[in-house]
Design an enzyme around this catalytic site. Structure first.
Site, PDB file in Angstrom:
ATOM      1  N   GLU A 600       0.806  -1.224   0.000  1.00  0.00           N
ATOM      2  CA  GLU A 600       0.000   0.000   0.000  1.00  0.00           C
ATOM      3  C   GLU A 600       0.838   1.272   0.000  1.00  0.00           C
ATOM      4  O   GLU A 600       0.285   2.376   0.093  1.00  0.00           O
ATOM      5  CB  GLU A 600      -0.961  -0.039   1.204  1.00  0.00           C
ATOM      6  CG  GLU A 600      -2.025  -1.110   1.014  1.00  0.00           C
ATOM      7  CD  GLU A 600      -2.657  -1.581   2.301  1.00  0.00           C
ATOM      8  OE1 GLU A 600      -2.018  -1.433   3.369  1.00  0.00           O
ATOM      9  OE2 GLU A 600      -3.776  -2.130   2.256  1.00  0.00           O
ATOM     10  N   LYS A 698       5.787  -2.473   1.236  1.00  0.00           N
ATOM     11  CA  LYS A 698       5.303  -2.695   2.603  1.00  0.00           C
ATOM     12  C   LYS A 698       5.258  -4.184   2.937  1.00  0.00           C
ATOM     13  O   LYS A 698       5.602  -4.605   4.036  1.00  0.00           O
ATOM     14  CB  LYS A 698       3.899  -2.098   2.701  1.00  0.00           C
ATOM     15  CG  LYS A 698       3.251  -2.145   4.057  1.00  0.00           C
ATOM     16  CD  LYS A 698       1.898  -1.436   3.970  1.00  0.00           C
ATOM     17  CE  LYS A 698       1.155  -1.403   5.280  1.00  0.00           C
ATOM     18  NZ  LYS A 698      -0.164  -0.738   5.138  1.00  0.00           N
ATOM     19  N   GLN A 699       4.774  -4.961   1.999  1.00  0.00           N
ATOM     20  CA  GLN A 699       4.609  -6.395   2.255  1.00  0.00           C
ATOM     21  C   GLN A 699       4.603  -7.134   0.925  1.00  0.00           C
ATOM     22  O   GLN A 699       4.598  -6.516  -0.132  1.00  0.00           O
ATOM     23  CB  GLN A 699       3.306  -6.651   2.977  1.00  0.00           C
ATOM     24  CG  GLN A 699       2.080  -6.255   2.176  1.00  0.00           C
ATOM     25  CD  GLN A 699       0.791  -6.610   2.872  1.00  0.00           C
ATOM     26  OE1 GLN A 699       0.658  -7.680   3.420  1.00  0.00           O
ATOM     27  NE2 GLN A 699      -0.149  -5.687   2.856  1.00  0.00           N
TER      28      GLN A 699
END
Lengths: 872, 250
Positions: A600, A698-699
């Site tokens: 995100e 972020k991930q």
């Protein structure tokens, strides 16, 4: 009780039945067939606890419970295995364990000259209190108490047990390694975290693990699944009346005294608390019944003078709609904008009698909850249900509850040999995952489940992608209930699609009661700036995530009725959404522009690999389905054409998927090299603007594809993408470590995999996010299970077969998992060069690429180079 | 009735000291008393101070001793005094205030010479750096600000080492983080807002002053003998465009 003489059973029958009626679980071993034993004992099938029966030669066993008489097959040993009555007793203890009874709570009465051998007595060990009657001149094994007085004395002992039950003694909650979360003392700063860690839930109602003694540092709550108040972005879970509180206790927050210890027994879902009250210790056990999910129960032994207060208290956050009294019961209702929560509670206090109990009293408090998201529950119904629960009694309720939890563990437990801390953390995660989803009706599983009020109870992709797979593979009814939640909101999703000018169904990024999107559109960030929140508008991969969850459930459960019915509706309407969302360029390439992927940090990007590949998977899966009402071959062919044309950013030269169009042109910042540590919230470290312009993520985004839809990515592409993206990942999302643990395990990078796995496992236990007080990170817990099941054990359901491809870190000696696959109970034990698969019915498995049939009975395989071969 | 002392001299800060003293007195529901400390008996009382409608007291003696003595009076709620318009030399900005802060537990409001205090205060910024445990030392600042009915913004400045590891959905995390922060470290404190900043503490606090448009910034002042004490407070005293509430942190 074990007896060498059939007559002894007849003589003890009355006493045993009386014990059963007060909730004691009784086992009888005797030289009779189980049918003969059943006849002699005349055990009632209602109003009494379970009765276990075993032939003392170990040839057969049976149980009588509320559903009738059942022969046991799995728990009995063959005659050849049995050396003495102790072996049968050990088998009975195993059955008791399966029913949620710890061996330290067992009193073994052996009546007969043949007695125990020293060998079996040593196996029983110090855990079991064993009394041997009529032992004669034979030497008594160590740890066994020889009792004189014969059968008369035996009956006295049974009568004493009955008295203890009638005195309402407190059940012992044993702190057992690998099964107990122990919190010592009272820490003002950490207490709200403890409330979440020790929360008790049953998929229906969740209650904070706050101490019985109120303290200003606490914020105790009761939540009912799916009951929300207010509308839009302000929608939040309503809090209900509280039952687990006493007036006259002091947490001693300042002095550090008062609360001595809390023990949450994960095996049975019972929370025990030991506190120091004025005039003596206050010991309590409480549980939110898994067997009767509307019922919460508390028993307290306390000094007679302790003021306990009312049985029910209003919620801290929401106001009481109305309240009243009906007989001895108090009831309170809390109303939401629609629907609400009602609770009725009653309590009974009796003075202690007998040795050690003078000056004490025992309080039994029972509460029953009713909740409804549409209408305010009728308090009279709740009071009626309370009457029934009250007449069942504490011991019976506890027995049912323990048995229900034991059954859940039988299908879900994971054992890692070689890492005790990890073992406990895994069970902690599984416990809360199981507790957060109901298995009937619909289950709205918010980001924090029923363990806290955080995230307002909103339902995210966390539920579909991270929590549901665990339930699909261990308790399909709960996974089905989660899908029912989505199904009932399919019309809202279709309306949302229409409103956006699309077809099909557009599920919301944040969902609550109605299924409309309840994502806030702006928020203050941590630096105080008001920023727009675009996830509700742009994080569209949720559409494919819901569809993936439906297929995950079908693949694990084999539920054809769902697959051909409501599940297909989800698949079709989500595919229709993508078909209307995709746009074609003149070169016939297909694109999805202006989205947010799981990473995100980068907003409004084009052709996000995760979104596109999940959409492609969605379209293809829908196109594969046969005979869908209202869908013709042309539409399905169109889906396939779009899927094939959808760009995914894969570069065959490098083997790397570009996360989104233009990602490669961003500042080549490698967060692994510039951050003081990882995980780290890179947007806070570098600022959101800098991160948005850099290759900092972020991930897992691309990598999540290798985890969720490995068949949709190019074979062999995991390693190059792992090498490229992992160093660029800040892991600033609590979802990231578990996914990486899974993928690193597949890549056999065990050191990093274990590091990530432990991080995920300790996320809440160590409050690594600083937000555990708002509830536990259920998605991380689901991710932890996936890392173990998908990553280390290599489990995947494919085409009706369970694929297994285990990889074990050198530091583990074994990994055991229990799952349910298409109705079959499967138990896998993985060692470095050995694999056993027990299935209770014939189950098609593929191990390391080779098909086998497992069950009934064990399939044992040994690793031979890259292959697995049957053990001969 | 309790009172707020506005300590004036002939420096450039005198007008804003009087204005701030009046605003603080109003906010706390106290009366204002103007104090003029003369070291030389021939020194005249400034005309502006004479013109104020608040009662005035003139005392002679060593300023720090007199101020310390007055601050200790039971009915004195707070002392407002000015900072000199110089950040160097033997008496840098807030020099007197810092000595006084080391001797009294009463709130001291230090007013920069170029500041323009409003008639009514609205927003107070409470600055905090380092570990959350230090939030406790600011509790009194928060309570005083709350008593004055001010909106309170706590600015927690962290360095890279203490940046949170995770930040999931900002729309839910910010509020949850703040709630938990206050629940852990300021149980029962009044309602306030938390802002998290990463960087050099004084710089970030000064930025926050600007972005929040606060009229008062509260900082802790450690009452220790460490010569390096209060480095951040010194820098804020030196550079803040708005009055600073110095609170003794024992």
């Amino acid at each position: 009780m074990s007896s060498a003489a059939p007559e002894a059973v007849t003589r003890a029958a009355d006493s045993l039945r009386a014990l059963g009626r007060v909730g004691a679980l009784v086992g009888v071993i005797a030289p009779l067939t189980v049918d003969e034993l059943s006849t002699r004992l005349a055990w009632p099938t209602t109003g009494a606890a379970d009765l276990l029966l075993a032939d003392r030669y170990g040839s057969e066993a049976a149980v009588i419970d509320e559903t009738g008489f059942h022969h046991l097959t799995s728990s009995t040993r063959t005659l050849e295995d049995v050396g003495d009555v102790g072996d049968v007793a050990i088998g009975t203890l195993e059955e008791l364990w399966r029913r949620g009874v710890d061996s330290r709570e067992v009193l073994l009465l052996i009546d007969g000259l043949s007695g125990l051998t020293h060998r079996s007595a040593s196996v029983l060990g110090a855990d079991v209190t064993t009394l041997q009657f009529n032992a004669g001149r034979e030497s008594t094994p160590a740890g066994v108490v020889s009792v004189t007085g014969g059968s008369a004395r035996l009956r006295q002992v049974l009568a004493d047990q009955l008295r203890r039950r009638r005195r309402r003694s407190l059940p012992e909650v044993v702190a057992r390694s690998g099964w107990s979360i122990v919190v010592k003392g009272f820490d003002v700063e950490h207490e709200r975290v403890n409330e979440a860690l020790l929360a008790l839930a049953n998929g229906y109602v969740g209650t904070s693990g706050a101490t019985l003694a109120p303290n200003p540092s606490q914020h105790p709550w009761v939540l009912a699944t799916g009951v929300y108040d207010e509308d839009g972005a302000d929608t939040h879970l309503l809090t209900g009346p509280r039952v687990f509180e006493l007036d006259g206790l002091d947490t001693g927050a300042g002095a550090g005294a008062g609360i001595l210890q809390r023990v949450l027994d994960l095996r049975t879902g019972v929370l025990c608390e030991l506190a120091e009250g004025e005039g003596g210790d206050v010991v309590s056990v409480r549980f939110a019944s898994l067997a009767q999910p509307t019922t919460s129960v508390l028993r307290v032994r306390c000094p007679t003078g302790l003021r306990v207060g009312p049985a029910l208290r209003p919620p801290a956050d929401d106001s009481v709609h109305d309240q009243g009294r009906s007989g001895t019961a108090l009831w309170i209702r809390v109303a939401a904008s629609t629907g609400g929560i009602a609770a009725a509670a009653t309590q009974r206090r009796t003075r202690g009698r007998g040795r050690g109990l003078v000056g004490t009293s025992t309080l039994d408090r029972v509460a029953v909850y009713a909740s409804n998201s549409d209408t305010l529950p009728d308090p009279a119904t709740t009071v009626d249900a309370l009457d029934r629960a009250g007449s069942t009694g504490f011991d019976q309720l506890l027995g049912q509850h323990r048995r229900a939890w034991a059954r859940r563990w039988e299908d879900a437990d994971i054992v890692v040999e070689g890492d005790d801390e990890l073992q406990l953390a895994i069970r902690f995660a599984l416990f809360h995952l199981m507790a957060s989803a109901s298995d009937a009706g619909e289950a709205a599983v918010g980001a924090r489940g029923l363990t806290g009020t955080g995230y307002s109870g909103h339902v995210f992709w966390d539920a579909d992608v991270f929590v549901l797979p665990f339930l699909a593979a261990t308790h399909p009814a709960s996974a089905r209930a989660m899908l029912e939640y989505r199904l009932r909101r399919l019309p809202a999703a279709m309306n949302a699609a229409r409103a956006a000018g699309r077809s099909g169904a557009r599920f919301p990024w944040e969902s609550a009661r109605t299924g409309d999107d309840v994502t806030p559109t702006s928020a203050r960030d941590r630096s105080g700036r008001i920023i727009p929140i675009l996830t509700g508008q742009l994080e569209e991969h949720i559409v494919a995530d819901v569809s993936w969850a439906a297929c995950c459930y079908v693949d694990w459960s084999g539920d054809d009725e769902f697959a051909l019915g409501p599940g297909r509706r989800i698949l079709v309407e989500t595919a229709r959404y993508w078909a209307s969302r995709i746009h074609l360029e003149p070169d016939d390439s297909a694109h999805i522009n202006g989205v947010i992927g799981p990473d995100e940090y980068h907003e409004r990007v084009d052709d996000n690999a995760y979104t596109n590949v999940m959409a492609r998977w969605n379209l293809r899966r829908a196109a594969e389905a046969d005979g869908i009402d209202g869908v013709d071959g042309d539409e399905q062919r169109h889906w396939l054409e779009l899927a094939d044309a959808l760009v995914d950013g894969y570069d065959p030269d490098t083997g790397i998927y570009e996360q989104f169009a233009g990602f490669g042109r961003l500042e080549p910042l490698i967060i692994e090299e510039v951050a003081p540590r990882r995980p780290i919230a890179a947007d806070l470290l570098l600022g959101a603007e800098r991160v948005a312009g850099a290759q900092v993520i972020k991930q897992a985004d691309v990598l999540l594809l290798h985890h969720l839809v490995p068949d949709e990515v190019v074979p062999g592409s995991l390693e190059p993408n792992l090498r490229f993206y992992e160093p660029r990942t800040a892991h600033g999302s609590s979802l990231s470590p578990a996914t990486h643990a899974s993928l690193l395990a597949r890549a056999r990078d065990f050191d990093k995999a274990l590091e990530a796995l432990r991080l995920a496992a300790r996320m809440d236990l160590d409050d690594l996010t600083g937000s555990t007080a708002g509830g536990l990170h259920l998605a991380t817990m689901g991710g932890l299970w996936q890392a173990l099941a998908f990553g280390f054990a290599g489990l995947r359901p494919r085409a009706g077969m369970l694929h297994v491809d285990p990889v074990l870190p050198p530091s583990w000696s074994s990994l055991e998992l229990r799952v349910r696959f298409r109705g079959s109970k499967v138990h896998l034990r993985v060692e470095h060069s050995y694999l056993s698969i027990h299935a209770d019915r014939s189950t098609a498995v593929v191990v390391g690429g080779t098909p086998f049939s497992a069950g009934p009975g064990p399939l044992e395989l040994r690793r031979q180079g890259p292959h697995w071969e049957p053990v001969t | 009735m309790s009172k707020v002392i506005a300590a004036v001299d002939s420096s450039a800060a005198m007008r804003p000291v009087l204005a701030m003293g009046r605003a603080v007195a109003v906010a706390l529901g106290a009366s204002l008393e103007v104090l003029h400390v003369v070291e030389d008996e021939n020194e005249e009382v400034p005309a502006v101070a004479q013109a104020t409608d608040a009662p005035m007291r003139t005392l002679s003696g060593e300023p720090i001793e007199v101020l310390s003595s007055v601050a200790a009076e039971e009915d004195v709620l707070a002392v407002v005094l000015g900072a000199r318009d110089s950040s160097s030399g033997p008496h840098p900005a807030g020099h007197l205030a810092m000595i006084l802060a080391g001797q009294t537990t009463k709130p001291l409001v230090v007013v920069p010479p170029g500041s323009h205090p409003p008639e009514q205060l609205h927003t107070a910024l409470v600055a905090m750096k380092g570990t959350p445990g230090k939030a406790r030392v600011l509790r009194r600042s928060i309570e005083i600000s709350a008593r004055a009915g001010l909106e309170i913004v706590v600015v927690h400045v962290q360095d890279e080492d203490s940046i949170p590891s995770f930040s999931d959905q900002v729309q839910h995390e910010t509020e949850a983080y703040a709630q938990e922060f206050f629940a852990r470290h300021l149980i029962g404190a009044p309602q306030m807002r938390l802002e998290l900043r990463i960087g050099v503490p004084a710089v970030e606090v000064l930025r926050a002053i600007e972005s929040t448009q606060a009229e008062l910034v509260a900082v802790g002042w450690p009452q220790t003998d460490d010569p390096n004490r209060g480095a951040v407070a010194r820098e804020i005293l030196d550079r803040s465009p708005i009055p600073i509430l110095l609170m003794a942190a024992t």
